[in-house]
Design an enzyme around this catalytic site. Structure first.
Site, PDB file in Angstrom:
ATOM      1  N   GLY A 118       0.486  -1.237   0.155  1.00  0.00           N
ATOM      2  CA  GLY A 118      -0.425  -0.339  -0.469  1.00  0.00           C
ATOM      3  C   GLY A 118       1.250   1.408  -0.039  1.00  0.00           C
ATOM      4  O   GLY A 118       0.449   2.228   0.961  1.00  0.00           O
ATOM      5  N   HIS A 151       0.287   1.506 -13.236  1.00  0.00           N
ATOM      6  CA  HIS A 151       0.918   0.310 -13.284  1.00  0.00           C
ATOM      7  C   HIS A 151       2.369   0.756 -13.575  1.00  0.00           C
ATOM      8  O   HIS A 151       2.840   1.493 -14.202  1.00  0.00           O
ATOM      9  CB  HIS A 151       0.456   0.210 -15.557  1.00  0.00           C
ATOM     10  CG  HIS A 151       0.962  -1.561 -15.297  1.00  0.00           C
ATOM     11  ND1 HIS A 151       0.698  -2.757 -15.039  1.00  0.00           N
ATOM     12  CD2 HIS A 151       2.170  -1.265 -16.552  1.00  0.00           C
ATOM     13  CE1 HIS A 151       1.425  -3.461 -15.489  1.00  0.00           C
ATOM     14  NE2 HIS A 151       2.549  -3.115 -16.937  1.00  0.00           N
ATOM     15  N   ARG A 162     -15.452 -14.549  -9.626  1.00  0.00           N
ATOM     16  CA  ARG A 162     -14.439 -13.493  -9.843  1.00  0.00           C
ATOM     17  C   ARG A 162     -15.837 -12.387  -9.145  1.00  0.00           C
ATOM     18  O   ARG A 162     -15.934 -11.938  -9.155  1.00  0.00           O
ATOM     19  CB  ARG A 162     -14.019 -13.544 -10.641  1.00  0.00           C
ATOM     20  CG  ARG A 162     -12.453 -14.254 -11.071  1.00  0.00           C
ATOM     21  CD  ARG A 162     -11.898 -13.737 -12.009  1.00  0.00           C
ATOM     22  NE  ARG A 162     -10.677 -14.746 -12.448  1.00  0.00           N
ATOM     23  CZ  ARG A 162      -9.870 -13.616 -11.574  1.00  0.00           C
ATOM     24  NH1 ARG A 162      -9.576 -12.944 -10.814  1.00  0.00           N
ATOM     25  NH2 ARG A 162      -8.289 -14.547 -11.450  1.00  0.00           N
ATOM     26  N   ASN A 211       1.405   3.314  -2.759  1.00  0.00           N
ATOM     27  CA  ASN A 211       0.884   4.071  -3.401  1.00  0.00           C
ATOM     28  C   ASN A 211      -0.769   4.789  -2.674  1.00  0.00           C
ATOM     29  O   ASN A 211      -0.483   5.949  -2.512  1.00  0.00           O
ATOM     30  CB  ASN A 211       0.275   3.855  -5.125  1.00  0.00           C
ATOM     31  CG  ASN A 211       1.248   3.836  -6.143  1.00  0.00           C
ATOM     32  OD1 ASN A 211       2.147   4.660  -6.410  1.00  0.00           O
ATOM     33  ND2 ASN A 211       2.073   2.680  -6.466  1.00  0.00           N
ATOM     34  N   ASN A 244      -5.980   3.181 -12.223  1.00  0.00           N
ATOM     35  CA  ASN A 244      -4.535   2.156 -12.091  1.00  0.00           C
ATOM     36  C   ASN A 244      -3.498   2.683 -12.010  1.00  0.00           C
ATOM     37  O   ASN A 244      -3.329   3.214 -13.356  1.00  0.00           O
ATOM     38  CB  ASN A 244      -5.301   0.623 -13.196  1.00  0.00           C
ATOM     39  CG  ASN A 244      -4.320  -0.310 -12.685  1.00  0.00           C
ATOM     40  OD1 ASN A 244      -4.425  -0.667 -11.158  1.00  0.00           O
ATOM     41  ND2 ASN A 244      -3.961  -0.761 -13.535  1.00  0.00           N
ATOM     42  N   ARG A 278      -6.177  -8.133  -8.353  1.00  0.00           N
ATOM     43  CA  ARG A 278      -6.851  -9.320  -8.916  1.00  0.00           C
ATOM     44  C   ARG A 278      -7.153  -8.863 -10.221  1.00  0.00           C
ATOM     45  O   ARG A 278      -7.792  -7.727 -11.190  1.00  0.00           O
ATOM     46  CB  ARG A 278      -8.242  -9.631  -8.017  1.00  0.00           C
ATOM     47  CG  ARG A 278      -8.084  -9.608  -6.413  1.00  0.00           C
ATOM     48  CD  ARG A 278      -7.779 -11.377  -6.894  1.00  0.00           C
ATOM     49  NE  ARG A 278      -9.368 -11.512  -7.399  1.00  0.00           N
ATOM     50  CZ  ARG A 278      -9.018 -13.315  -7.344  1.00  0.00           C
ATOM     51  NH1 ARG A 278      -8.401 -13.578  -6.997  1.00  0.00           N
ATOM     52  NH2 ARG A 278     -10.638 -13.787  -7.332  1.00  0.00           N
TER      53      ARG A 278
HETATM   54  C1  GAR Z   1       2.810  -0.841  -7.780  1.00  0.00           C
HETATM   55  O1  GAR Z   1       4.637  -0.740  -8.007  1.00  0.00           O
HETATM   56  C2  GAR Z   1       1.908  -1.469  -8.722  1.00  0.00           C
HETATM   57  O2  GAR Z   1       2.217  -0.136 -10.179  1.00  0.00           O
HETATM   58  C3  GAR Z   1       1.510  -2.147  -8.664  1.00  0.00           C
HETATM   59  O3  GAR Z   1       2.186  -2.602  -7.943  1.00  0.00           O
HETATM   60  C4  GAR Z   1       2.705  -2.194  -6.753  1.00  0.00           C
HETATM   61  C5  GAR Z   1       2.173  -2.228  -5.348  1.00  0.00           C
HETATM   62  O4  GAR Z   1       2.567  -1.607  -4.432  1.00  0.00           O
HETATM   63  N1  GAR Z   1       0.841  -2.492  -9.169  1.00  0.00           N
HETATM   64  C6  GAR Z   1       0.961  -3.675 -10.598  1.00  0.00           C
HETATM   65  O5  GAR Z   1       1.531  -4.619 -11.021  1.00  0.00           O
HETATM   66  C7  GAR Z   1      -0.655  -3.811 -11.456  1.00  0.00           C
HETATM   67  N2  GAR Z   1      -1.155  -4.827 -11.876  1.00  0.00           N
HETATM   68  P1  GAR Z   1       2.289  -1.037  -3.220  1.00  0.00           P
HETATM   69  O6  GAR Z   1       1.277  -1.679  -2.608  1.00  0.00           O
HETATM   70  O7  GAR Z   1       3.106  -0.224  -1.883  1.00  0.00           O
HETATM   71  O8  GAR Z   1       1.298   0.459  -3.834  1.00  0.00           O
END
Ligand code: GAR
Length: 204
Positions: A12, A110, A66, A14, A108, A92
């Site tokens: 978490g 990425h 889902r 972000n 989102n 997910r």
């Molecule tokens: C982040 O790097 C995000 O961009 C990525 O997971 C990480 C989560 O970190 N998301 C993906 O790969 C989505 N497919 P966080 O929990 O510390 O924010």
């Protein structure tokens, strides 16, 4: 302030960046709800320590259904009066049920410069590929995975001695700047650009 939800699966970081932005008086969003599909997500504790409503809706009891899991998410989001959803490390795949219910209201982040490297293991793949410029993207969520229109991107150089971990850390620092800036652009399109130290590499 617009009520938003943040969906997480793990640490978490972000989400934490969005929490810090939402704490600023002039930022146009407030966090109404944090949800995780993973009851053990460390980010749930981070959210609770920040005084936020944070709940796990475990996907496992739903088995392969889902959509049933997403109906439970959707009910919680609507009960909390959420207007926008920020996926932040939510790991997910979504069905058309949730993506259509929240079309144009779900973002989102990425960890690549889409459309390069959709899916998982983006930093490993960028290094294997010889990519010299890498980064992160905030985009609208559509049915195709990591395919929706781009809201903003931030770029970083790939260095000769990078490992997946060093590259991931460089990108993650930019993720934490990009996500609040991209959400601000969505909620306040006419607003002033977010001041930042590397504007040339941050395009929202
Ligand atoms: C982040 O790097 C995000 O961009 C990525 O997971 C990480 C989560 O970190 N998301 C993906 O790969 C989505 N497919 P966080 O929990 O510390 O924010």
């Amino acid at each position: 302030k617009k009520p938003i939800a943040i969906l997480i699966s793990g640490r978490g970081s972000n989400m934490r960046a969005l929490i810090e932005s939402c704490a600023q008086p002039d930022y146009p969003a407030r966090i109404a709800l944090v949800l995780s599909n993973n009851p053990d997500a460390p980010g749930l504790d981070v959210a609770r320590e920040a005084g936020l409503a944070a709940h796990a809706i475990d996907h496992r009891p739903y088995g392969r259904d889902r959509e049933a899991h997403e109906r439970a998410l959707d009910a919680a989001l609507r009960a909390a009066g959420v207007e926008y959803i920020c996926l932040a490390g939510y790991m997910r795949l979504l069905t058309p049920f949730l993506t259509s219910a929240w079309a144009d209201r779900m973002l989102n982040i990425h960890p690549s410069l889409l459309p390069a490297f959709p899916g998982l293991h983006t930093h490993e793949r960028a290094l294997e590929n010889g990519t010299r410029i890498h980064g992160c993207t905030v985009h609208w969520v559509t049915q195709g995975m990591d395919e929706g229109p781009v809201i903003g991107q931030a770029a970083v150089p790939v260095l000769d001695d990078d490992t997946p971990d060093t590259l991931a850390a460089r990108v993650l620092r930019q993720e934490h700047r990009l996500y609040p800036a991209a959400l601000l652009r969505v909620l306040d399109p006419a607003g002033a650009p977010v001041p930042n130290a590397a504007a040339s590499l941050l395009s929202v």
